[in-house]
Design a protein around this motif. Structure first.
Motif, PDB file in Angstrom:
ATOM      1  N   SER A 152       0.859  -1.176   0.000  1.00 38.79           N
ATOM      2  CA  SER A 152       0.000   0.000   0.000  1.00 38.79           C
ATOM      3  C   SER A 152       0.901   1.234   0.000  1.00 38.79           C
ATOM      4  O   SER A 152       1.955   1.232   0.635  1.00 38.79           O
ATOM      5  CB  SER A 152      -0.903   0.026   1.223  1.00 38.79           C
ATOM      6  OG  SER A 152      -1.613   1.251   1.297  1.00 38.79           O
ATOM      7  N   LYS A 153       0.491   2.283  -0.676  1.00 36.39           N
ATOM      8  CA  LYS A 153       1.269   3.517  -0.674  1.00 36.39           C
ATOM      9  C   LYS A 153       0.976   4.334   0.576  1.00 36.39           C
ATOM     10  O   LYS A 153       1.855   4.981   1.132  1.00 36.39           O
ATOM     11  CB  LYS A 153       0.966   4.326  -1.928  1.00 36.39           C
ATOM     12  CG  LYS A 153       1.479   3.684  -3.202  1.00 36.39           C
ATOM     13  CD  LYS A 153       1.196   4.547  -4.415  1.00 36.39           C
ATOM     14  CE  LYS A 153       1.722   3.893  -5.677  1.00 36.39           C
ATOM     15  NZ  LYS A 153       1.418   4.697  -6.886  1.00 36.39           N
ATOM     16  N   LYS A 154      -0.294   4.304   0.991  1.00 38.72           N
ATOM     17  CA  LYS A 154      -0.698   5.079   2.172  1.00 38.72           C
ATOM     18  C   LYS A 154      -1.753   4.290   2.938  1.00 38.72           C
ATOM     19  O   LYS A 154      -2.893   4.173   2.483  1.00 38.72           O
ATOM     20  CB  LYS A 154      -1.271   6.439   1.776  1.00 38.72           C
ATOM     21  CG  LYS A 154      -0.270   7.448   1.259  1.00 38.72           C
ATOM     22  CD  LYS A 154      -0.928   8.810   1.018  1.00 38.72           C
ATOM     23  CE  LYS A 154       0.097   9.823   0.547  1.00 38.72           C
ATOM     24  NZ  LYS A 154      -0.515  11.168   0.331  1.00 38.72           N
ATOM     25  N   LEU A 155      -1.406   3.801   4.095  1.00 35.75           N
ATOM     26  CA  LEU A 155      -2.321   2.980   4.877  1.00 35.75           C
ATOM     27  C   LEU A 155      -3.454   3.806   5.482  1.00 35.75           C
ATOM     28  O   LEU A 155      -3.270   4.964   5.875  1.00 35.75           O
ATOM     29  CB  LEU A 155      -1.567   2.271   6.000  1.00 35.75           C
ATOM     30  CG  LEU A 155      -0.733   1.067   5.582  1.00 35.75           C
ATOM     31  CD1 LEU A 155       0.180   0.642   6.719  1.00 35.75           C
ATOM     32  CD2 LEU A 155      -1.615  -0.071   5.119  1.00 35.75           C
ATOM     33  N   LEU A 156      -4.611   3.159   5.559  1.00 40.37           N
ATOM     34  CA  LEU A 156      -5.780   3.729   6.225  1.00 40.37           C
ATOM     35  C   LEU A 156      -6.046   2.925   7.491  1.00 40.37           C
ATOM     36  O   LEU A 156      -5.615   1.770   7.607  1.00 40.37           O
ATOM     37  CB  LEU A 156      -7.008   3.641   5.305  1.00 40.37           C
ATOM     38  CG  LEU A 156      -6.881   4.265   3.919  1.00 40.37           C
ATOM     39  CD1 LEU A 156      -8.103   3.895   3.083  1.00 40.37           C
ATOM     40  CD2 LEU A 156      -6.713   5.759   4.016  1.00 40.37           C
ATOM     41  N   LEU A 157      -6.782   3.509   8.406  1.00 34.50           N
ATOM     42  CA  LEU A 157      -7.150   2.781   9.620  1.00 34.50           C
ATOM     43  C   LEU A 157      -7.882   1.486   9.274  1.00 34.50           C
ATOM     44  O   LEU A 157      -7.689   0.449   9.919  1.00 34.50           O
ATOM     45  CB  LEU A 157      -8.036   3.648  10.519  1.00 34.50           C
ATOM     46  CG  LEU A 157      -7.349   4.771  11.283  1.00 34.50           C
ATOM     47  CD1 LEU A 157      -8.397   5.636  11.987  1.00 34.50           C
ATOM     48  CD2 LEU A 157      -6.345   4.224  12.291  1.00 34.50           C
ATOM     49  N   SER A 158      -8.709   1.546   8.244  1.00 34.73           N
ATOM     50  CA  SER A 158      -9.513   0.384   7.861  1.00 34.73           C
ATOM     51  C   SER A 158      -8.680  -0.749   7.258  1.00 34.73           C
ATOM     52  O   SER A 158      -9.207  -1.835   7.012  1.00 34.73           O
ATOM     53  CB  SER A 158     -10.589   0.811   6.860  1.00 34.73           C
ATOM     54  OG  SER A 158      -9.993   1.409   5.726  1.00 34.73           O
ATOM     55  N   ASP A 159      -7.403  -0.517   7.025  1.00 32.33           N
ATOM     56  CA  ASP A 159      -6.540  -1.582   6.505  1.00 32.33           C
ATOM     57  C   ASP A 159      -6.067  -2.522   7.610  1.00 32.33           C
ATOM     58  O   ASP A 159      -5.463  -3.562   7.332  1.00 32.33           O
ATOM     59  CB  ASP A 159      -5.326  -0.987   5.793  1.00 32.33           C
ATOM     60  CG  ASP A 159      -5.689  -0.266   4.510  1.00 32.33           C
ATOM     61  OD1 ASP A 159      -5.078   0.791   4.211  1.00 32.33           O
ATOM     62  OD2 ASP A 159      -6.606  -0.749   3.799  1.00 32.33           O
ATOM     63  N   SER A 160      -6.334  -2.176   8.845  1.00 36.04           N
ATOM     64  CA  SER A 160      -5.963  -3.061   9.956  1.00 36.04           C
ATOM     65  C   SER A 160      -6.644  -4.410   9.789  1.00 36.04           C
ATOM     66  O   SER A 160      -7.803  -4.489   9.380  1.00 36.04           O
ATOM     67  CB  SER A 160      -6.386  -2.447  11.294  1.00 36.04           C
ATOM     68  OG  SER A 160      -5.653  -1.273  11.559  1.00 36.04           O
ATOM     69  N   GLY A 161      -5.900  -5.478  10.115  1.00 35.92           N
ATOM     70  CA  GLY A 161      -6.487  -6.808   9.994  1.00 35.92           C
ATOM     71  C   GLY A 161      -5.415  -7.879  10.000  1.00 35.92           C
ATOM     72  O   GLY A 161      -4.230  -7.603  10.217  1.00 35.92           O
ATOM     73  N   PHE A 162      -5.843  -9.086   9.739  1.00 33.91           N
ATOM     74  CA  PHE A 162      -4.952 -10.244   9.719  1.00 33.91           C
ATOM     75  C   PHE A 162      -4.861 -10.696   8.267  1.00 33.91           C
ATOM     76  O   PHE A 162      -5.859 -11.082   7.674  1.00 33.91           O
ATOM     77  CB  PHE A 162      -5.525 -11.338  10.623  1.00 33.91           C
ATOM     78  CG  PHE A 162      -4.587 -12.475  10.865  1.00 33.91           C
ATOM     79  CD1 PHE A 162      -4.972 -13.786  10.617  1.00 33.91           C
ATOM     80  CD2 PHE A 162      -3.313 -12.255  11.374  1.00 33.91           C
ATOM     81  CE1 PHE A 162      -4.115 -14.841  10.859  1.00 33.91           C
ATOM     82  CE2 PHE A 162      -2.441 -13.308  11.617  1.00 33.91           C
ATOM     83  CZ  PHE A 162      -2.841 -14.608  11.355  1.00 33.91           C
TER      84      PHE A 162
END
Lengths: 112, 114
Positions: A78-88
């Protein structure tokens, strides 16, 4: 025998930072490779799959991309992570797309 | 769209009780069917699979599953559960006509008390 390696095991990244998760498979040639995201109570969501070098299919449009620079290497970025990218995040491989998959140990990503 | 449904989110059983976990899939022609298990802190592992032939499939650790084509179902069973069966169980389907990769259900958490 075939093995699959996935790293890192855990990762904490700030919002807006880049991401690179790596997956490699040993002991086989031309595997089908997959990235899934697992969320509690939501099962496994297919993100990307690849049937060969440079061939990437995206299942869900989002803030992530995948690449396969070598036959047995699959990278989630990812170039710029978002909070919603959190996960397993789970990487898997198979001989054929309809066969059973072998999963890696996963990466727990927390975006803060 | 192809989908896989697991009816039970969380199942709680005592040791020696019988287990049946439901799995249904949307209509989509011929399918390959799988059950995976994830023990606490471990990788997802394949329990059993069905491609064709005898619709009653036996897997590892005493698990079995039955494919009922008319019901689009592939339920997982075990006659007598053990504490060590505590895990999360996932049903997965590959839709042969239009499939891209395995589609997973949301999973069922099984808790077995000793």
């Amino acid at each position: 025998s075939q093995t699959i390696h996935q790293w890192p095991a855990t990762l904490v990244q700030p919002v807006g930072s880049p991401l690179s998760l790596e997956c490699t498979v040993e002991g086989t040639s031309n595997p089908n490779l997959y990235w899934y995201r697992q969320a509690a109570g939501r099962g496994l969501q297919l993100l990307f799959y690849s049937v060969g070098i440079g061939q990437i299919s995206s299942e869900v449009p989002q803030n992530l991309s995948a690449s396969r620079p070598q036959d047995r290497q699959f990278i989630l970025s990812s170039k710029k992570l978002l909070l919603s990218d959190s996960g397993f995040y789970l990487c898997a491989w198979s001989v054929g797309r309809a066969d059973g998959y072998t999963f890696g140990s996963g990466t727990r990503l927390t975006v803060v | 769209a192809q989908s896989v449904s697991q009816h039970n989110h969380h199942v709680i059983l005592s040791e020696a009780a019988s287990l049946e976990l439901g799995c249904n899939y949307s209509y989509g022609g011929t399918v390959n069917l799988f059950w995976y298990v994830q023990y606490p802190g471990q990788h997802l592992q394949l329990l059993l699979k069905y491609f064709s032939g005898d619709p009653l499939v036996k897997g590892i650790k005493g698990f079995e599953a039955e494919f009922i084509k008319s019901k689009f179902s592939f339920n997982l069973r075990k006659p007598s559960v053990q504490w060590s069966d505590t895990a999360e169980y996932f049903c997965a389907v590959f839709f042969n006509q239009a499939g891209t990769a395995l589609i997973f259900g949301k999973g069922t958490t099984l808790s077995v008390s000793s």
